[in-house]
Design a protein around this motif. Structure first.
Motif, PDB file in Angstrom:
ATOM      1  N   SER A  77       0.815  -1.221   0.000  1.00 51.96           N
ATOM      2  CA  SER A  77       0.000   0.000   0.000  1.00 51.96           C
ATOM      3  C   SER A  77       0.839   1.258   0.000  1.00 51.96           C
ATOM      4  O   SER A  77       0.346   2.336  -0.341  1.00 51.96           O
ATOM      5  CB  SER A  77      -0.945  -0.015   1.201  1.00 51.96           C
ATOM      6  N   ALA A  78       2.120   1.143   0.389  1.00 54.90           N
ATOM      7  CA  ALA A  78       3.006   2.305   0.312  1.00 54.90           C
ATOM      8  C   ALA A  78       3.105   2.821  -1.120  1.00 54.90           C
ATOM      9  O   ALA A  78       3.340   4.015  -1.347  1.00 54.90           O
ATOM     10  CB  ALA A  78       4.397   1.950   0.854  1.00 54.90           C
ATOM     11  N   VAL A  79       2.914   1.927  -2.100  1.00 52.74           N
ATOM     12  CA  VAL A  79       2.907   2.347  -3.509  1.00 52.74           C
ATOM     13  C   VAL A  79       1.736   3.287  -3.762  1.00 52.74           C
ATOM     14  O   VAL A  79       1.872   4.313  -4.442  1.00 52.74           O
ATOM     15  CB  VAL A  79       2.825   1.119  -4.434  1.00 52.74           C
ATOM     16  N   PHE A  80       0.558   2.943  -3.222  1.00 52.53           N
ATOM     17  CA  PHE A  80      -0.613   3.808  -3.376  1.00 52.53           C
ATOM     18  C   PHE A  80      -0.367   5.169  -2.723  1.00 52.53           C
ATOM     19  O   PHE A  80      -0.725   6.221  -3.267  1.00 52.53           O
ATOM     20  CB  PHE A  80      -1.843   3.172  -2.735  1.00 52.53           C
ATOM     21  N   LEU A  81       0.229   5.130  -1.521  1.00 52.22           N
ATOM     22  CA  LEU A  81       0.464   6.365  -0.786  1.00 52.22           C
ATOM     23  C   LEU A  81       1.434   7.265  -1.530  1.00 52.22           C
ATOM     24  O   LEU A  81       1.207   8.481  -1.648  1.00 52.22           O
ATOM     25  CB  LEU A  81       1.001   6.045   0.612  1.00 52.22           C
ATOM     26  N   GLU A  82       2.504   6.685  -2.045  1.00 49.43           N
ATOM     27  CA  GLU A  82       3.481   7.486  -2.790  1.00 49.43           C
ATOM     28  C   GLU A  82       2.836   8.137  -4.008  1.00 49.43           C
ATOM     29  O   GLU A  82       3.066   9.313  -4.294  1.00 49.43           O
ATOM     30  CB  GLU A  82       4.646   6.593  -3.217  1.00 49.43           C
ATOM     31  N   ARG A  83       2.009   7.380  -4.722  1.00 52.93           N
ATOM     32  CA  ARG A  83       1.339   7.920  -5.901  1.00 52.93           C
ATOM     33  C   ARG A  83       0.331   8.994  -5.514  1.00 52.93           C
ATOM     34  O   ARG A  83       0.226  10.042  -6.178  1.00 52.93           O
ATOM     35  CB  ARG A  83       0.645   6.789  -6.661  1.00 52.93           C
ATOM     36  N   ALA A  84      -0.422   8.763  -4.433  1.00 52.79           N
ATOM     37  CA  ALA A  84      -1.404   9.761  -3.992  1.00 52.79           C
ATOM     38  C   ALA A  84      -0.707  11.061  -3.591  1.00 52.79           C
ATOM     39  O   ALA A  84      -1.178  12.162  -3.919  1.00 52.79           O
ATOM     40  CB  ALA A  84      -2.218   9.213  -2.831  1.00 52.79           C
ATOM     41  N   LEU A  85       0.402  10.960  -2.875  1.00 56.05           N
ATOM     42  CA  LEU A  85       1.144  12.155  -2.480  1.00 56.05           C
ATOM     43  C   LEU A  85       1.654  12.904  -3.704  1.00 56.05           C
ATOM     44  O   LEU A  85       1.661  14.146  -3.735  1.00 56.05           O
ATOM     45  CB  LEU A  85       2.311  11.779  -1.576  1.00 56.05           C
ATOM     46  N   SER A  86       2.079  12.169  -4.722  1.00 60.52           N
ATOM     47  CA  SER A  86       2.530  12.807  -5.955  1.00 60.52           C
ATOM     48  C   SER A  86       1.382  13.543  -6.644  1.00 60.52           C
ATOM     49  O   SER A  86       1.549  14.684  -7.106  1.00 60.52           O
ATOM     50  CB  SER A  86       3.119  11.744  -6.889  1.00 60.52           C
ATOM     51  N   LEU A  87       0.213  12.927  -6.700  1.00 62.54           N
ATOM     52  CA  LEU A  87      -0.950  13.573  -7.309  1.00 62.54           C
ATOM     53  C   LEU A  87      -1.355  14.826  -6.538  1.00 62.54           C
ATOM     54  O   LEU A  87      -1.720  15.856  -7.138  1.00 62.54           O
ATOM     55  CB  LEU A  87      -2.127  12.590  -7.360  1.00 62.54           C
ATOM     56  N   VAL A  88      -1.297  14.745  -5.207  1.00 57.09           N
ATOM     57  CA  VAL A  88      -1.632  15.901  -4.371  1.00 57.09           C
ATOM     58  C   VAL A  88      -0.663  17.054  -4.645  1.00 57.09           C
ATOM     59  O   VAL A  88      -1.078  18.213  -4.806  1.00 57.09           O
ATOM     60  CB  VAL A  88      -1.599  15.498  -2.882  1.00 57.09           C
ATOM     61  N   ALA A  89       0.630  16.744  -4.731  1.00 52.28           N
ATOM     62  CA  ALA A  89       1.628  17.782  -4.989  1.00 52.28           C
ATOM     63  C   ALA A  89       1.440  18.395  -6.367  1.00 52.28           C
ATOM     64  O   ALA A  89       1.554  19.621  -6.548  1.00 52.28           O
ATOM     65  CB  ALA A  89       3.032  17.197  -4.856  1.00 52.28           C
ATOM     66  N   GLU A  90       1.125  17.559  -7.368  1.00 50.61           N
ATOM     67  CA  GLU A  90       0.895  18.067  -8.724  1.00 50.61           C
ATOM     68  C   GLU A  90      -0.313  18.991  -8.781  1.00 50.61           C
ATOM     69  O   GLU A  90      -0.401  19.854  -9.662  1.00 50.61           O
ATOM     70  CB  GLU A  90       0.696  16.892  -9.683  1.00 50.61           C
ATOM     71  N   SER A  91      -1.232  18.815  -7.832  1.00 46.43           N
ATOM     72  CA  SER A  91      -2.436  19.659  -7.785  1.00 46.43           C
ATOM     73  C   SER A  91      -2.230  20.939  -6.986  1.00 46.43           C
ATOM     74  O   SER A  91      -3.174  21.714  -6.808  1.00 46.43           O
ATOM     75  CB  SER A  91      -3.601  18.861  -7.178  1.00 46.43           C
ATOM     76  N   GLY A  92      -1.001  21.150  -6.484  1.00 47.22           N
ATOM     77  CA  GLY A  92      -0.686  22.400  -5.792  1.00 47.22           C
ATOM     78  C   GLY A  92      -0.912  22.379  -4.298  1.00 47.22           C
ATOM     79  O   GLY A  92      -1.081  23.431  -3.686  1.00 47.22           O
ATOM     80  N   TRP A  93      -0.902  21.165  -3.687  1.00 48.29           N
ATOM     81  CA  TRP A  93      -1.145  21.055  -2.258  1.00 48.29           C
ATOM     82  C   TRP A  93       0.005  20.365  -1.548  1.00 48.29           C
ATOM     83  O   TRP A  93       0.751  19.597  -2.147  1.00 48.29           O
ATOM     84  CB  TRP A  93      -2.442  20.274  -1.990  1.00 48.29           C
ATOM     85  N   GLN A  94       0.127  20.663  -0.244  1.00 47.86           N
ATOM     86  CA  GLN A  94       1.075  19.990   0.628  1.00 47.86           C
ATOM     87  C   GLN A  94       0.310  19.454   1.834  1.00 47.86           C
ATOM     88  O   GLN A  94      -0.677  20.037   2.259  1.00 47.86           O
ATOM     89  CB  GLN A  94       2.157  20.960   1.124  1.00 47.86           C
ATOM     90  N   VAL A  95       0.776  18.326   2.373  1.00 43.55           N
ATOM     91  CA  VAL A  95       0.114  17.748   3.541  1.00 43.55           C
ATOM     92  C   VAL A  95       0.535  18.511   4.796  1.00 43.55           C
ATOM     93  O   VAL A  95       1.726  18.630   5.080  1.00 43.55           O
ATOM     94  CB  VAL A  95       0.462  16.262   3.706  1.00 43.55           C
ATOM     95  N   ALA A  96      -0.443  19.021   5.530  1.00 46.24           N
ATOM     96  CA  ALA A  96      -0.162  19.713   6.787  1.00 46.24           C
ATOM     97  C   ALA A  96      -0.153  18.731   7.947  1.00 46.24           C
ATOM     98  O   ALA A  96       0.764  18.725   8.768  1.00 46.24           O
ATOM     99  CB  ALA A  96      -1.189  20.813   7.036  1.00 46.24           C
ATOM    100  N   ASN A  97      -1.173  17.881   8.044  1.00 49.19           N
ATOM    101  CA  ASN A  97      -1.194  16.854   9.080  1.00 49.19           C
ATOM    102  C   ASN A  97      -2.250  15.801   8.747  1.00 49.19           C
ATOM    103  O   ASN A  97      -3.126  16.022   7.901  1.00 49.19           O
ATOM    104  CB  ASN A  97      -1.429  17.441  10.481  1.00 49.19           C
ATOM    105  N   VAL A  98      -2.123  14.653   9.427  1.00 49.01           N
ATOM    106  CA  VAL A  98      -3.030  13.524   9.223  1.00 49.01           C
ATOM    107  C   VAL A  98      -3.392  12.956  10.592  1.00 49.01           C
ATOM    108  O   VAL A  98      -2.545  12.897  11.493  1.00 49.01           O
ATOM    109  CB  VAL A  98      -2.367  12.414   8.371  1.00 49.01           C
TER     110      VAL A  98
END
Length: 383
Positions: free
Chosen positions: A302-323
């Motif tokens: 599932s780390a593969v999914f997470l890495e891809r999701a984080l990449s998509l989020v960054a491409e959309s102009g966002w950064q993760v603040a907290n989870v």
């Protein structure tokens, strides 16, 4: 008069202990330099003086700043071995039209725009140097060899901040004539025979030097900043227990515990985080991106999914603040490994991850048949 702001971001930041120059340390998902730049008056030219090792990173930061809140001109130059040399490099890069120069420390990242405006107005009015100051409220002692020798009258004492403002021609002449290093630009300007006036500073203009200072700055930004600059998302996932497979949860192995069935590795925690990330960024959900109709994801970590999701989020102009993740299930016992789990997930996500756990008192599916996870994510707009 045309105004330029020289933002000095060339310090090493050793006392901050961030492993990088402090202007590039993270503060509420942005860098310290990002926060400093968004508070510069938008009608002022901008010169950022950065360490030679971080010139490219500074250029990227300034380019993003120009997209969000553009200055008339914005350039990045390499700093020198001392602060004075760095400011001199910034002065040399100014356009011919600039008449008023403000020198500002990137480490005073939260100094509000009102202070800049007060300094500029006072330079225009007086024609001399201007510094923002705060009254000294603590009792001050003079000490020698660890022994107090006198109490200093604080009535005439002030604490000095930046930005410090000057008429350009006079400041350049003062720099050209300087033969020793001074602690700030006002001292160099005064040493050349010029007067320096004061205007009220602001407590938010404190200098970020230590980890405690960085924490204080994050507290001052507070939840209002995150709400104003961010988006939230919620994700949910549930999987049935399967004693025939190993348990992979939160990216960690759990020996001796029944696993979770699923198309991939059944990691409900990471799946919920991925779902929340995609939801917050408006990118659909985990099913639309990594569905069971995608054979390439069968049995995938599932780390593969997470890495891809984080990449998509960054491409959309966002950064993760907290989870934040809440795990619901009879087992495994999360408490003994909570810190390990939080540290591992935080490293994967690149932002703080908090983990909670509970049971459903043996009621329903998560009572004894399976495990569920609910994740909430806050994204901050990338600067």
């Amino acid at each position: 008069m045309s105004v330029a702001v020289i933002v000095v971001a060339a310090g090493s930041g050793e006392r901050l202990g961030a492993g990088m120059p402090k202007a590039f340390a993270r503060l509420a998902s942005w860098s310290v330099l990002d926060h400093a730049l968004v508070r510069v008056p938008p009608d002022a030219d901008l010169v950022v003086v950065a360490p030679a090792s971080h010139l490219e990173q500074a250029r990227v930061t300034v380019a993003l700043h120009q997209e969000i809140r553009p200055s008339p001109s914005a350039i990045v130059v390499a700093g020198g071995g001392t602060r004075q040399q760095s400011v001199a490099a910034g002065l040399a890069a100014l356009g011919d039209e600039v008449d008023v120069v403000l020198v500002h420390d990137a480490a005073r990242a939260l100094a509000p725009i009102e202070v800049f405006e007060r300094v500029v107005e006072a330079v225009r009015t007086t024609g001399e140097g201007v510094i923002p100051v705060l009254p000294v409220t603590d009792t001050v002692k003079r000490v020698h060899d660890g022994v107090v020798v006198a109490t200093v009258d604080r009535a005439d004492l002030v604490a000095v901040q930046t930005p410090q403002g000057f008429p350009r021609a006079a400041l350049e002449a003062a720099y050209a004539a300087a033969t020793v290093d001074h602690t700030d630009d006002a001292a160099l300007f005064a040493a050349a025979g010029h007067s320096v006036a004061t205007v009220p500073g602001d407590p938010r203009g404190f200098k970020i030097t230590t980890p405690d200072d960085l924490h204080r700055a994050a507290q001052l930004l507070g939840p209002e900043w995150a709400v104003a600059h961010g988006r939230g998302g919620v994700g949910y996932d549930v999987h049935a227990y399967d004693p025939e497979v190993r348990l992979r949860l939160g990216g960690l192995d759990w020996p001796g515990e029944p696993g979770l069935s699923g198309h991939s590795d059944g990691d409900a925690v990471i799946h919920a985080i991925v779902d929340a990330l995609l939801s917050a960024a408006g990118l659909g959900d985990i099913g639309s991106q990594f569905g069971t109709d995608r054979p390439e994801f069968a049995g995938a970590a599932s780390a593969v999914f997470l890495e891809r999701a984080l990449s998509l989020v960054a491409e959309s102009g966002w950064q993760v603040a907290n989870v934040a993740v809440q795990i619901v299930g009879a087992h495994p016992k999360i408490g003994p490994r909570r810190q390990e789990l939080e540290e591992h997930l935080s490293a994967l996500v690149g932002a703080p991850v908090a983990v909670g756990a509970t049971t459903s008192d043996r009621l329903g599916f998560t009572g004894d048949r399976g495990l569920g996870a609910i994740a909430t994510v806050l994204l901050a707009a990338a600067p």
